[in-house]
Design a protein around this motif. Structure first.
Motif, short mmCIF file in Angstrom:
data_model
loop_
_atom_site.label_atom_id
_atom_site.label_comp_id
_atom_site.label_asym_id
_atom_site.label_seq_id
_atom_site.Cartn_x
_atom_site.Cartn_y
_atom_site.Cartn_z
N VAL B 231 0.83 -1.20 0.00
CA VAL B 231 0.00 0.00 0.00
C VAL B 231 0.87 1.26 0.00
O VAL B 231 0.59 2.23 -0.69
CB VAL B 231 -0.99 -0.02 1.20
CG1 VAL B 231 -1.69 1.33 1.35
CG2 VAL B 231 -2.02 -1.13 1.03
N TYR B 232 1.98 1.18 0.75
CA TYR B 232 2.89 2.34 0.79
C TYR B 232 3.38 2.70 -0.61
O TYR B 232 3.56 3.87 -0.94
CB TYR B 232 4.09 2.02 1.71
CG TYR B 232 5.08 3.15 1.80
CD1 TYR B 232 4.76 4.34 2.45
CD2 TYR B 232 6.34 3.03 1.21
CE1 TYR B 232 5.67 5.39 2.52
CE2 TYR B 232 7.25 4.06 1.27
CZ TYR B 232 6.92 5.24 1.93
OH TYR B 232 7.82 6.27 1.99
N ASN B 233 3.58 1.68 -1.42
CA ASN B 233 4.06 1.92 -2.78
C ASN B 233 2.96 2.28 -3.76
O ASN B 233 3.22 2.51 -4.94
CB ASN B 233 4.83 0.69 -3.27
CG ASN B 233 6.18 0.59 -2.61
OD1 ASN B 233 7.06 1.41 -2.83
ND2 ASN B 233 6.34 -0.39 -1.73
N ALA B 234 1.72 2.34 -3.26
CA ALA B 234 0.60 2.60 -4.15
C ALA B 234 -0.12 3.92 -3.87
O ALA B 234 -0.81 4.44 -4.74
CB ALA B 234 -0.42 1.46 -4.06
N ILE B 239 -0.17 5.99 6.19
CA ILE B 239 -0.66 4.66 6.55
C ILE B 239 -0.51 4.46 8.05
O ILE B 239 0.51 4.83 8.65
CB ILE B 239 0.15 3.57 5.81
CG1 ILE B 239 -0.06 3.70 4.30
CG2 ILE B 239 -0.20 2.17 6.32
CD1 ILE B 239 0.95 2.90 3.49
N ILE B 240 -1.55 3.89 8.65
CA ILE B 240 -1.45 3.46 10.05
C ILE B 240 -1.39 1.94 10.01
O ILE B 240 -2.35 1.28 9.61
CB ILE B 240 -2.64 3.98 10.88
CG1 ILE B 240 -2.71 5.51 10.77
CG2 ILE B 240 -2.49 3.54 12.34
CD1 ILE B 240 -3.97 6.11 11.36
N GLY B 241 -0.25 1.40 10.39
CA GLY B 241 -0.02 -0.03 10.22
C GLY B 241 -0.31 -0.83 11.48
O GLY B 241 -0.10 -0.37 12.60
N MET B 242 -0.81 -2.02 11.27
CA MET B 242 -1.05 -2.91 12.41
C MET B 242 -1.13 -4.35 11.92
O MET B 242 -1.36 -4.61 10.74
CB MET B 242 -2.34 -2.54 13.13
CG MET B 242 -3.59 -3.08 12.47
SD MET B 242 -5.10 -2.28 12.99
CE MET B 242 -5.15 -0.92 11.82
N GLY B 243 -0.97 -5.25 12.88
CA GLY B 243 -1.08 -6.68 12.59
C GLY B 243 -0.02 -7.43 13.38
O GLY B 243 1.10 -7.60 12.92
N GLY B 244 -0.36 -7.81 14.59
CA GLY B 244 0.55 -8.64 15.39
C GLY B 244 1.69 -7.91 16.07
O GLY B 244 2.63 -8.55 16.54
N ILE B 245 1.61 -6.59 16.14
CA ILE B 245 2.71 -5.85 16.79
C ILE B 245 2.74 -6.17 18.28
O ILE B 245 1.75 -6.01 18.99
CB ILE B 245 2.56 -4.33 16.55
CG1 ILE B 245 2.72 -4.02 15.06
CG2 ILE B 245 3.56 -3.55 17.40
CD1 ILE B 245 2.50 -2.57 14.69
#
Lengths: 257, 303
Positions: B231-234, B239-245
């Motif tokens: 997504v960053y490249n698009a 972006i707010i990132g998350m997933g298993g942090i």
């Protein structure tokens, strides 16, 4: 509520599947006031797979020794790892969690019904009732004699009745079949154990117009009201059994039609 | 502590560490464990126009290094939130962001309008990715057209910061991100949970009342990280990132992959003070690597 490291003072295997683990705060701080029915969430060390903490009810608080007793049944990998923690090692615990059994203000006849490892909080509750000057009766049930735990500890607090499914101790059958329930009338009944047992006890109490509180063991993730996973259907809607419970009066539940 | 500041569009966060909706209640559940004023932001529990009882028990199943849930957006509705919860949390020195969900576009619009009235809520997170409700929810987030439609409708009535929370249950998450960017979203947050399932072999029954549920926890981290990078490249929006942090290193990884801020979710259940440890850990990382402002590392993955 807080998160604290505890040192394991002793870890005793009581039978083929249960350990009694006595812990004290690692920082030597004094244990806060805790109430029967409350529980803790134990972090599972040294497991690649197990992720969530394991909720365990408080078995007893020994103020003189500054110890909390935890009765743990080895069900899966998480509880097995906890039971493998030797004396001297650390357990990280969130505590105390949940509400507690209501403590009567006036003398009466109280019955504390525990099934298997579900009897754990009944010891703490029995001790509290004893301290108030009451003489509680206990009714403990299990599959077999070896499933009735801490019998001498219970006997020190009041009269103990037992049932086992194979008849190896006390009367044969389920707790709700015990003859004491036919002979005696109780003012209030407390229970914790497998759900079918608690439902049967709740129905007995309801049909005898006896007040009754049950302690639920619903699956949970957090233990402090954030994940909304451990809900129980009640007359007030879906409630978290971790923060609105684990103790509920049977009148609030939808178990009895 | 200016070196920790980041910006989500025009919204400034005092640090990039926020907590994920559905894992942090309304913040107050954690007040015994941490100083909520030290968080970059709190994404509060998914809120809908009308109250929702959620799904039946059981709603949770543990899986290796993670968990499945099917809570189903249990909440008391936006009016209850505005009248009873908002007054208790509005004065914390952090950003209170409301996660808005619904079954129809009209639900999203009305709910967003009600939230827009609340002065101390500077942003909403549009949840078009909940896998646990029968109608709406994730259905809006799995096609570019429907994601664009709901974003456009809410954008018309909501002038503050609009974050859209994306579902990973799609073939091209970058395409969805571009679609909501084109409709004026200020930011995207990703990822919501992965649709999953758990079975009890002994009883032959599913472990969740809803059969399927959303998977979260460290087990999803590599996939989430990949999606953030794609997504960053698009897109150009933050972006707010998350997933298993579950620690500061994880948070740094998400920032290097392109996240401006991060959300900590499921790990709050394991360690309710994890968010503070991540804030401190990020500061330690910056000291070790001589980084003056945390925004310097956003998207600085060296490939």
């Amino acid at each position: 509520m807080k998160v604290l490291d505890f040192t394991v003072r002793s870890n005793e295997q009581l039978n083929y599947q249960n350990n009694l683990i006595k812990v004290t705060p690692a920082d030597n701080g004094t244990l806060p006031e805790m109430s029967p029915g409350q529980f803790v969430q134990i972090l599972v060390n040294n497991s690649g797979n197990v992720f969530l903490r394991r909720p365990i009810s408080i078995n007893l608080v020994d103020k003189e020794k500054n110890e909390m007793w935890l009765l743990v049944q080895r069900v899966g990998e998480g509880t097995r790892k906890i039971c493998e923690t030797p004396a001297g090692e650390t357990l990280n615990i969130i505590f105390p969690l949940g509400n507690s059994f209501s403590i009567p203000q006036e003398e009466g006849k109280f019955l504390l019904v525990g099934g298997g490892v579900g009897a754990a909080p009944m010891l703490f509750l029995g001790k509290k009732l004893r301290e108030k000057g009451f003489s509680p009766d206990f009714l403990l049930g299990g599959r077999s004699q070896r499933d009735i735990l801490q019998l001498s500890d219970f006997e020190a607090l009041g009269t103990v009745y037992c049932t086992t499914e194979d008849g190896s101790l006390g009367e044969k059958g389920f707790v709700t079949h015990h003859s004491v329930l036919q002979k005696s009338r109780y003012d209030f009944i407390y229970t914790c154990g497998p759900k079918p047992m608690m439902v049967a006890v709740a129905k007995y109490a309801h049909s005898n117009k006896t007040g009754c509180e049950v302690s639920l063991e619903n699956l949970m993730a957090c233990g402090f009201g954030a994940c909304l996973c451990c809900i129980e259907k009640t007359t007030r809607g879906n409630l978290c059994s971790c923060t609105d419970g684990p103790v509920f009066n049977i009148n609030e539940l939808t178990w009895i039609d | 502590m200016d070196r920790l500041k980041v910006n989500i569009g025009s919204l400034e966060l005092q640090n990039p560490v926020t907590t994920a909706s559905g894992t942090f209640g309304y913040g107050t559940e954690y007040a015994d464990f941490i100083d909520l004023n030290r968080l970059g932001g709190i994404f509060v529990k998914g809120t809908t126009l009308e109250p929702r009882q959620g799904n039946d028990y059981p709603r949770m199943a543990e899986t290796p290094s993670g968990m499945l849930n099917s809570v189903g957006l249990q909440n008391k509705g936006v009016n209850y939130f505005a009248e009873h919860i908002y007054p208790k949390i509005k004065d914390y020195n952090t950003r209170i962001i409301v996660n808005v969900s619904g079954s129809t576009v009209e639900d999203y619009v009305k709910c967003s309008e009600r939230i827009a009235d609340l002065d101390k809520v500077p942003a909403i997170e549009l949840n078009i990715s909940c896998p646990n409700i029968r109608e709406g929810g994730m259905a809006f987030g799995t096609s570019c057209q429907s994601a664009a439609n709901v974003t456009r409708a809410v954008r018309k009535v909501y002038r503050k910061t609009l974050i859209v929370k994306l579902s990973p249950n799609v073939t091209d998450i970058a395409g969805i991100a571009r679609a909501v960017e084109d409709e004026g979203a200020d930011s995207v947050s990703l990822v919501n949970t992965f649709l999953g399932m758990a079975v009890d072999a002994e009883t032959r029954k599913p472990k969740l009342s809803t059969v399927t549920g959303g998977l979260s926890g460290p087990c999803i981290k590599p996939i989430a990280l990949r999606m953030v990078w794609q997504v960053y490249n698009a897109v150009k929006i933050p972006i707010i990132g998350m997933g298993g942090i579950s620690n500061a290193a994880d948070a740094i990884e998400f920032m290097l992959a392109g996240s401006t801020a991060i959300q900590i979710g499921t790990y709050n259940f394991i360690d309710p003070a994890i968010s503070m440890k991540v804030v401190d850990g990020i500061t330690g990382y910056m000291d070790r690597h001589n980084i003056k402002s945390v925004s310097e590392i956003i998207g600085k993955l060296e490939v």
